[in-house]
Design a protein around this motif. Structure first.
Motif, PDB file in Angstrom:
ATOM      1  N   ASP A 102       3.644   1.574 -11.236  1.00 59.89           N
ATOM      2  CA  ASP A 102       2.225   1.290 -11.453  1.00 59.89           C
ATOM      3  C   ASP A 102       1.505   2.581 -11.852  1.00 59.89           C
ATOM      4  N   ASN A 103       0.197   2.483 -12.091  1.00 57.10           N
ATOM      5  CA  ASN A 103      -0.576   3.637 -12.541  1.00 57.10           C
ATOM      6  C   ASN A 103      -0.628   4.756 -11.512  1.00 57.10           C
ATOM      7  N   GLN A 104      -0.688   4.397 -10.235  1.00 62.94           N
ATOM      8  CA  GLN A 104      -0.759   5.419  -9.195  1.00 62.94           C
ATOM      9  C   GLN A 104       0.516   6.258  -9.170  1.00 62.94           C
ATOM     10  N   GLU A 105       1.653   5.602  -9.261  1.00 59.09           N
ATOM     11  CA  GLU A 105       2.911   6.355  -9.284  1.00 59.09           C
ATOM     12  C   GLU A 105       2.996   7.199 -10.558  1.00 59.09           C
ATOM     13  N   ALA A 106       2.496   6.681 -11.670  1.00 58.65           N
ATOM     14  CA  ALA A 106       2.506   7.449 -12.921  1.00 58.65           C
ATOM     15  C   ALA A 106       1.685   8.726 -12.773  1.00 58.65           C
ATOM     16  N   LEU A 107       0.529   8.622 -12.128  1.00 63.80           N
ATOM     17  CA  LEU A 107      -0.315   9.805 -11.935  1.00 63.80           C
ATOM     18  C   LEU A 107       0.373  10.816 -11.031  1.00 63.80           C
ATOM     19  N   GLU A 108       1.015  10.333  -9.979  1.00 61.07           N
ATOM     20  CA  GLU A 108       1.718  11.240  -9.063  1.00 61.07           C
ATOM     21  C   GLU A 108       2.874  11.950  -9.770  1.00 61.07           C
ATOM     22  N   LEU A 109       3.626  11.211 -10.589  1.00 63.92           N
ATOM     23  CA  LEU A 109       4.731  11.826 -11.323  1.00 63.92           C
ATOM     24  C   LEU A 109       4.212  12.852 -12.332  1.00 63.92           C
ATOM     25  N   ARG A 116       0.365  -5.100 -17.241  1.00 64.70           N
ATOM     26  CA  ARG A 116      -0.149  -5.825 -16.065  1.00 64.70           C
ATOM     27  C   ARG A 116      -1.465  -5.260 -15.549  1.00 64.70           C
ATOM     28  N   THR A 117      -1.910  -4.154 -16.091  1.00 62.25           N
ATOM     29  CA  THR A 117      -3.186  -3.567 -15.677  1.00 62.25           C
ATOM     30  C   THR A 117      -4.248  -3.867 -16.724  1.00 62.25           C
ATOM     31  N   SER A 118      -5.514  -3.752 -16.325  1.00 61.27           N
ATOM     32  CA  SER A 118      -6.616  -3.981 -17.263  1.00 61.27           C
ATOM     33  C   SER A 118      -6.841  -2.736 -18.102  1.00 61.27           C
TER      34      SER A 118
END
Length: 293
Positions: A46-53, A67-69
């Motif tokens: 998801d986007n949160q994991e992408a930001l953390e990576l 799947r996100t807006s």
């Protein structure tokens, strides 16, 4: 530090793409594209994991999941810019809301796709993101309202194709008319970039898009000195009816690439095509109610 001044990756160092989980078919297509260009691929759920990576890895390209807006992906882009200002991000979304496309341009997204979209067009944009050497300042919003947008567009082909994809996403015309305007718009934009801007990436074309209740208007103004339509011997527009390909010999004599049908084709796809006296501005008009012509 600008994109132009960033150090290039070492010759044998693979570039890295991060794919945020989408549907299996799309995941497979994007993975195949990355494999073809010898990119290393990582995935995020998801986007949160992408930001953390992204805080620990400098990804060259990030593609969001459908799947996100659009608004959620734009927020990811804003937060990503704080730690990785030059990462290229392509937004894929199932949920489109008015204003998302302009906001994605403001935040310097590489491109934007809302479902339904063409996987072929997505693949072309992904290839462009993998090969374009610089892009950060390619499209700048000069002014924007809901119905009137004015942009400065850098004089290179990849930026032109990015702009046309943004146009497709903002268009609320039927699909056939959207593609007609997109094709004519692209032809005039490429003419401006090639003949007015001389493919000089330090030069910009000014583009306006106006949407009213009765028409769509696109204006393209190039940085060149202009031309006279009577001088266009290398264009199909100048061919006599009994010699529809005479311009080809003229292009060969001038050492110009094959083509020359752009203006003629654009005139067939829109309702009005008008040049100013100097020849460095062109208007494309598509009427939504044919009685307005």
């Amino acid at each position: 530090m600008s994109e132009l001044s960033r150090p290039a990756p070492a010759v044998n160092e693979p570039r890295q793409a991060l794919l945020i989980d989408s549907n299996p078919e799309l995941n497979r297509m994007l993975t195949d594209l990355c494999d073809q260009h010898d990119w290393d691929i990582r995935s995020a759920k998801d986007n949160q994991e992408a930001l953390e990576l992204s805080q620990s890895h400098a990804f060259d390209l990030i593609i969001t999941g459908g799947r996100t807006s659009g608004q959620q992906d734009i927020e990811l882009l804003r937060r990503l810019r704080l730690v990785r200002p030059h990462t290229r991000l392509i937004i894929l979304t199932d949920e489109f809301t008015p204003g998302d496309v302009l906001n994605s341009i403001r935040e310097r997204a590489f491109s934007y796709f809302a479902r339904p979209f063409s996987t072929e067009e997505l693949a072309e944009i992904v290839r462009s993101a993998m090969t374009t050497p610089f892009w950060d300042d390619g499209i700048e919003i000069l002014s924007a309202t809901a119905n009137w947008v004015r942009l400065a567009v850098r004089c290179d082909l990849a930026t032109a194709d990015r702009l046309i994809q943004f146009y497709r996403e903002t268009s609320d015309l039927p699909e056939n008319e959207t593609e007609q305007v997109a094709t004519a718009f692209r032809e005039m934009l490429l003419n401006a970039i090639e003949h007015g801007g001389k493919f000089d990436a330090s030069q910009h074309v000014e583009v306006s898009y106006v949407r009213t209740g009765h028409m769509v208007l696109c204006k393209v103004k190039d940085p060149g000195t202009g031309f006279s339509l009577e001088e266009l011997k290398h264009s199909a527009l100048a061919n006599p009816p009994d010699e529809p390909f005479r311009h080809i010999a003229e292009r060969e004599a001038q050492g110009i690439r094959p083509g020359g049908f752009g203006i003629l084709m654009a005139k067939e796809l829109v309702d009005d095509l008008l040049y100013n006296q100097q020849g460095n501005e062109v208007l494309l008009i598509k009427y939504l109610n044919k009685s307005d012509q």
